[in-house]
Motif scaffolding. Structure first.
Motif, PDB file in Angstrom:
ATOM      1  N   TYR A 144       1.247  -0.999  -0.187  1.00 19.76           N
ATOM      2  CA  TYR A 144       0.334   0.121   0.187  1.00 19.76           C
ATOM      3  C   TYR A 144       0.664   1.187  -0.308  1.00 19.76           C
ATOM      4  CZ  TYR A 144      -4.284   2.842   1.243  1.00 19.76           C
ATOM      5  OH  TYR A 144      -5.128   4.016   0.769  1.00 19.76           O
ATOM      6  N   TRP A 145       0.245   2.360  -0.193  1.00 21.10           N
ATOM      7  CA  TRP A 145       0.830   3.841  -0.586  1.00 21.10           C
ATOM      8  C   TRP A 145       1.318   4.393   0.927  1.00 21.10           C
ATOM      9  CZ3 TRP A 145       2.153   5.674  -4.939  1.00 21.10           C
ATOM     10  CH2 TRP A 145       0.978   5.528  -6.030  1.00 21.10           C
ATOM     11  N   HIS A 146       3.059   4.761   0.974  1.00 19.67           N
ATOM     12  CA  HIS A 146       3.258   5.055   1.933  1.00 19.67           C
ATOM     13  C   HIS A 146       4.748   5.897   1.102  1.00 19.67           C
ATOM     14  CE1 HIS A 146       5.772   1.282   0.937  1.00 19.67           C
ATOM     15  NE2 HIS A 146       6.407   1.297   1.372  1.00 19.67           N
ATOM     16  N   SER A 147       5.164   5.720   3.112  1.00 23.73           N
ATOM     17  CA  SER A 147       6.863   6.476   3.268  1.00 23.73           C
ATOM     18  C   SER A 147       7.906   5.844   3.851  1.00 23.73           C
ATOM     19  CB  SER A 147       6.574   8.072   3.267  1.00 23.73           C
ATOM     20  OG  SER A 147       8.203   8.467   4.130  1.00 23.73           O
ATOM     21  N   ASP A 148       8.556   5.687   3.219  1.00 26.50           N
ATOM     22  CA  ASP A 148       9.344   4.287   3.953  1.00 26.50           C
ATOM     23  C   ASP A 148      10.207   5.178   5.013  1.00 26.50           C
ATOM     24  OD1 ASP A 148       9.086   2.273   2.336  1.00 26.50           O
ATOM     25  OD2 ASP A 148      10.733   2.361   0.979  1.00 26.50           O
ATOM     26  N   PHE A 149      10.565   6.816   5.113  1.00 30.31           N
ATOM     27  CA  PHE A 149      10.628   6.869   5.996  1.00 30.31           C
ATOM     28  C   PHE A 149       9.689   7.373   7.398  1.00 30.31           C
ATOM     29  CE2 PHE A 149      11.294  11.047   8.408  1.00 30.31           C
ATOM     30  CZ  PHE A 149      12.589  10.929   8.815  1.00 30.31           C
ATOM     31  N   LEU A 245       9.620   9.560  -0.675  1.00 29.98           N
ATOM     32  CA  LEU A 245       9.047   9.390  -1.686  1.00 29.98           C
ATOM     33  C   LEU A 245       7.411   8.838  -1.644  1.00 29.98           C
ATOM     34  CD1 LEU A 245       8.463  10.394  -4.644  1.00 29.98           C
ATOM     35  CD2 LEU A 245       9.744   8.318  -5.122  1.00 29.98           C
ATOM     36  N   MET A 246       6.269   9.116  -1.669  1.00 27.73           N
ATOM     37  CA  MET A 246       5.328   8.153  -1.615  1.00 27.73           C
ATOM     38  C   MET A 246       5.004   7.238  -2.255  1.00 27.73           C
ATOM     39  SD  MET A 246       3.148   7.773   0.704  1.00 27.73           S
ATOM     40  CE  MET A 246       2.896   9.846   0.868  1.00 27.73           C
ATOM     41  N   HIS A 247       5.129   6.030  -2.447  1.00 25.55           N
ATOM     42  CA  HIS A 247       5.280   4.804  -3.312  1.00 25.55           C
ATOM     43  C   HIS A 247       4.304   3.630  -2.389  1.00 25.55           C
ATOM     44  CE1 HIS A 247       8.433   3.591  -0.607  1.00 25.55           C
ATOM     45  NE2 HIS A 247       7.926   2.198  -0.584  1.00 25.55           N
ATOM     46  N   GLY A 248       3.907   2.669  -4.081  1.00 24.14           N
ATOM     47  CA  GLY A 248       3.651   1.526  -3.767  1.00 24.14           C
ATOM     48  C   GLY A 248       3.259   0.627  -4.506  1.00 24.14           C
ATOM     49  N   SER A 249       3.096  -0.562  -4.381  1.00 28.91           N
ATOM     50  CA  SER A 249       2.288  -1.622  -6.069  1.00 28.91           C
ATOM     51  C   SER A 249       0.998  -2.101  -6.284  1.00 28.91           C
ATOM     52  CB  SER A 249       3.814  -2.138  -5.798  1.00 28.91           C
ATOM     53  OG  SER A 249       3.895  -3.104  -4.242  1.00 28.91           O
ATOM     54  N   GLY A 250       0.507  -1.964  -6.828  1.00 27.80           N
ATOM     55  CA  GLY A 250      -0.310  -3.376  -7.248  1.00 27.80           C
ATOM     56  C   GLY A 250       0.077  -5.217  -6.931  1.00 27.80           C
TER      57      GLY A 250
END
Length: 302
Positions: A144-149, A245-250
């Protein structure tokens, strides 16, 4: 005498929604003459928060890395470093990959990887985290969408945004096999999240993250402002992206599996403190406590 407390510039895991916080630190810490990245690449990294570097590793190394997805779990058995998909029990992630695989460590210390990390972070680095991610065909679940930091700050205690990730594709990354999605420019804003950190949150979050993610309204507003881009690449290509950076994957419902090696480089000047919104630090295989700077290795096998 105890060390002085570090001010939390990025509070999160709060009781109620709080407004976004502008980033305090630079994105690129090194100069153009301090590594292989030319000024245009450094500008793109600074402005968009990500950078694609094609053909970072050779085909033979890609094959060797891909084989580790089967070899390592078969040797470790029921080991906490092996994260499996809920239900199917297929391998989702292999943590502490640089310790379990000499091939992964060779790649992390190779030209075109280590020197890029040092240039972006402005000096010596160590691996805060490493893993091999596998997204099997038909049943691979997304991230799901998230910032790792946000997680590395709240649960691991990283004080600053001076961390960068390198995701090296081991398979073709296309729009329909769960490839990584990013929101360009979101690395310049920290989005506080609502909800206290449960004890041992990593046991669940590594399978499905629910704590430490922004609200759907926040994500929708960020997407309208920033847009969404996909990482489309070939085996051996590397995606570098900023820790915030906001990122995620389906999920991957295609017949084509997707896998990658994920290397998290942290500056030796940004070592973890006490978690800012958690209990005990997460296990060392998730958040390393060995801050020995990485040193270059021969490129002969990479």
């Amino acid at each position: 005498m105890s060390a002085p407390a570090i001010t939390d510039r990025y509070p999160s895991r709060l009781e109620a929604e709080q407004p976004p916080i502008l980033r305090s630190e630079p994105v690129v810490w090194g100069a153009a003459d301090e590594g292989p990245l030319a000024p245009p690449a450094l500008t793109q990294m600074s402005e968009q928060g990500f950078l694609i570097r094609p053909s970072t590793v050779y085909d033979a190394t890609v094959s060797a890395l891909r084989s580790e997805i089967d070899r390592v779990p078969s040797q470790l058995g029921d080991d906490p470093r092996i994260i499996r998909e809920a239900g199917s029990q297929e391998v989702r992630s292999i943590f502490e990959a640089h310790v379990l695989s000499s091939v992964v460590m060779d790649v992390a210390c190779s030209p075109g990887v280590l020197d890029v990390a040092e240039q972006l972070l402005g000096g010596p680095v160590y691996l805060h985290q490493s893993r091999i991610n596998a997204m099997p065909a038909f049943r691979g679940r997304g991230f799901y969408w998230h910032s790792d930091f946000e997680t590395w700050h709240t649960e691991d205690g990283l004080p600053q945004m001076r961390t960068v990730s390198c995701s090296i594709a081991l398979t073709v990354n296309v729009a329909y096999n769960g490839t990584l999605q990013v929101m360009p420019g979101t690395h310049r804003t920290f989005y506080p999240c609502v909800g206290a950190t449960p004890r041992d949150n990593h046991r669940k979050s590594l399978v499905e993250q629910e704590i430490g993610v922004p609200s759907t309204q926040t994500l929708a507003e960020a997407a309208v402002t920033s847009g969404i881009e996909l990482f489309l690449g070939q085996p051996g290509d590397a995606l570098w992206f900023d820790c915030n950076l906001m990122h995620g994957s389906g999920s991957n419902i295609s017949p084509y599996p997707r896998s990658n090696v994920f290397l998290v480089f942290n500056s030796v000047e940004n070592t973890p403190q006490k978690p800012f919104a958690g209990y005990e630090p997460r296990p060392e295989y998730i958040a390393a406590r060995d801050f020995t700077p990485l040193t270059p290795r021969s490129p002969s096998s990479i």
